[in-house]
Design an enzyme around this catalytic site. Sequence first.
Site, mmCIF file in Angstrom:
data_model
loop_
_atom_site.group_PDB
_atom_site.id
_atom_site.type_symbol
_atom_site.label_atom_id
_atom_site.label_comp_id
_atom_site.label_asym_id
_atom_site.label_seq_id
_atom_site.Cartn_x
_atom_site.Cartn_y
_atom_site.Cartn_z
ATOM 1 N N GLU A 174 0.838 -1.214 0.000
ATOM 2 C CA GLU A 174 0.000 0.000 0.000
ATOM 3 C C GLU A 174 0.866 1.254 0.000
ATOM 4 O O GLU A 174 0.748 2.129 0.866
ATOM 5 C CB GLU A 174 -0.975 -0.014 1.173
ATOM 6 C CG GLU A 174 -2.054 -1.060 1.000
ATOM 7 C CD GLU A 174 -3.171 -1.009 2.044
ATOM 8 O OE1 GLU A 174 -2.968 -0.372 3.090
ATOM 9 O OE2 GLU A 174 -4.231 -1.606 1.797
ATOM 10 N N GLU A 374 -5.575 -8.439 -1.076
ATOM 11 C CA GLU A 374 -6.276 -8.211 0.202
ATOM 12 C C GLU A 374 -7.722 -7.858 -0.095
ATOM 13 O O GLU A 374 -7.995 -7.029 -0.975
ATOM 14 C CB GLU A 374 -5.670 -7.042 0.989
ATOM 15 C CG GLU A 374 -4.353 -7.318 1.649
ATOM 16 C CD GLU A 374 -3.869 -6.144 2.499
ATOM 17 O OE1 GLU A 374 -4.705 -5.422 3.075
ATOM 18 O OE2 GLU A 374 -2.644 -5.970 2.576
HETATM 19 C C1 BGP Z 1 -4.381 -2.728 4.685
HETATM 20 C C2 BGP Z 1 -3.058 -3.276 5.104
HETATM 21 C C3 BGP Z 1 -3.106 -4.458 6.008
HETATM 22 C C4 BGP Z 1 -4.361 -4.594 6.802
HETATM 23 C C5 BGP Z 1 -5.628 -4.174 6.140
HETATM 24 C C6 BGP Z 1 -6.844 -4.040 7.008
HETATM 25 O O1 BGP Z 1 -4.332 -1.352 4.778
HETATM 26 O O2 BGP Z 1 -2.247 -3.605 4.019
HETATM 27 O O3 BGP Z 1 -1.912 -4.484 6.706
HETATM 28 O O4 BGP Z 1 -4.255 -4.527 8.113
HETATM 29 O O5 BGP Z 1 -5.486 -2.980 5.442
HETATM 30 O O6 BGP Z 1 -6.756 -2.891 7.783
HETATM 31 P P1 BGP Z 1 -7.005 -2.921 9.329
HETATM 32 O O7 BGP Z 1 -6.098 -3.937 9.871
HETATM 33 O O8 BGP Z 1 -6.721 -1.587 9.816
HETATM 34 O O9 BGP Z 1 -8.430 -3.289 9.488
#
Ligand code: BGP
Length: 477
Positions: A174, A374
């Site tokens: 990201e 993701e």
């Molecule tokens: C993205 C990241 C992850 C992850 C996910 C969910 O931004 O690449 O590392 O954690 O989002 O976000 P969160 O964990 O804040 O719910």
Amino acid sequence: MLRNDFLWGGAIAAHQVEGAYRAGGKGLSVADVMTAGTVDVPRRVTDDIEAGESYPNHDAIDFYHTYKGDIELFGEMGFKCLRTSIAWSRIFPEGDETEPNEEGLAFYDDLFDTMLAHGIKPVVTLSHFEMPLHLAQTYGGWENRELIDLFVRFATTCFERYHDKVAHWMTFNEINNQYSYTNDMFGWTCSGVLFSRTDDPERAMYQMSHYQFVASAKAVMAAHAIDPDMSVGCMVAADAVYPYGCDPADVLLANDAMHSTFFFTDVQARGTYPHYALAHFARRGWDLDITDDDLAVLEQGTVDYIGFSYYMSNTVRHDATADVSTSTSCSNEHMVANPNLTATEWGWQIDPEGLRWVLKTFDERYQLPQFIVENGIGIIERPDADGGIDDEERIEFFRAHITQMEKAVDEDGVDLMGFLPWGCIDLVSFTTGELRKRYGFIYVDRNDDGSGTGRRIRKRSFDWYRHVIETNGEDLG
Ligand code: BGP
């Protein structure tokens, strides 16, 4: 129809699962000085580890010690691959050593071997919000050009060591989060810099991004030279941005808001700076440190595929203003709620069709393979009286998103490599540091206050997802 070798699996990241933050010679990373937060209380970055403060990444879900059992469970679901990251500070504890830490390298050797023994291909992100703290504190993070060579050394070390185990790589997770330069957390996790301490946060963001583009392009070239069978992608957070209405001012605003993603993919996929960015630099009167050699590197080191995360869409309206300084869901001050969508408890708007929009839009823009690395939904969950977890909401979320993904492949012709649900096992949330924001098919009995046995429990979605993989997405239950 999805391709026969479609990469079904899941995604995690080192700092959100491994724990053992001092084990095996590991150095501190930027994640190790981030306190716990909530949806309303932002995580704090501390200068040192403060006594009595809670740092959720220090222990996480203890995957460093439990990975063999966890991977067995992923194997039971039929995972074709697992995306994780290599903690940079396990390999180069301070980030600027000339020789890597053998114990760290050996840990990932065994991790990848364990995956392969279960028929699971490792998909690896090199830098997932966990750069060595020393580089942030002593070098000034990615504001310093020297980080390019240090990152390339780290990347090359990993490519040489693991090229016969890992075929798919990504450079910076990201990378576009830092576009939210009013929010300190995103500068810290992407680049080891607190924007509030820079003279001009917006300029700092573009300069740091540039150094990362060069580092990423050099890594792509190094990977291809070491083993042409390795492919390297970029990785962006791809949130669709819609105009609130048909007022042309809203439409233009939404178009501009997509630069928060496209600026990063344009440079990494096309190898040149887009006109809108050059115009912006000129308008601001910046003389960024971008050399002719850098530009040549960018052209040569374009990525092999677009890797992206997708969680939500956002909507903008020209006559609205929002405070985005601590927002975890939008970088745009004109963001408003979309009346057609519902949102999670963390305010992330649920929009399966937005995933198709992203896939179509990337395909029309770049004609490159794509990889959804993701996607998922955070839910507060607890085992019921029988000890089971009935996560129908998660099943519905994935059913709807996979349906749209399959339309993008079947009807729009998108070239899609795979689909990786985020947090396939419960883990520490990146934005809030909470464990209660659960994403997994596997429940981890561990709570934010440190209580819990650590036991793993298969949720109802575990069997559902196994069946989806078994039928290559033909039967979504
Ligand atoms: C993205 C990241 C992850 C992850 C996910 C969910 O931004 O690449 O590392 O954690 O989002 O976000 P969160 O964990 O804040 O719910």
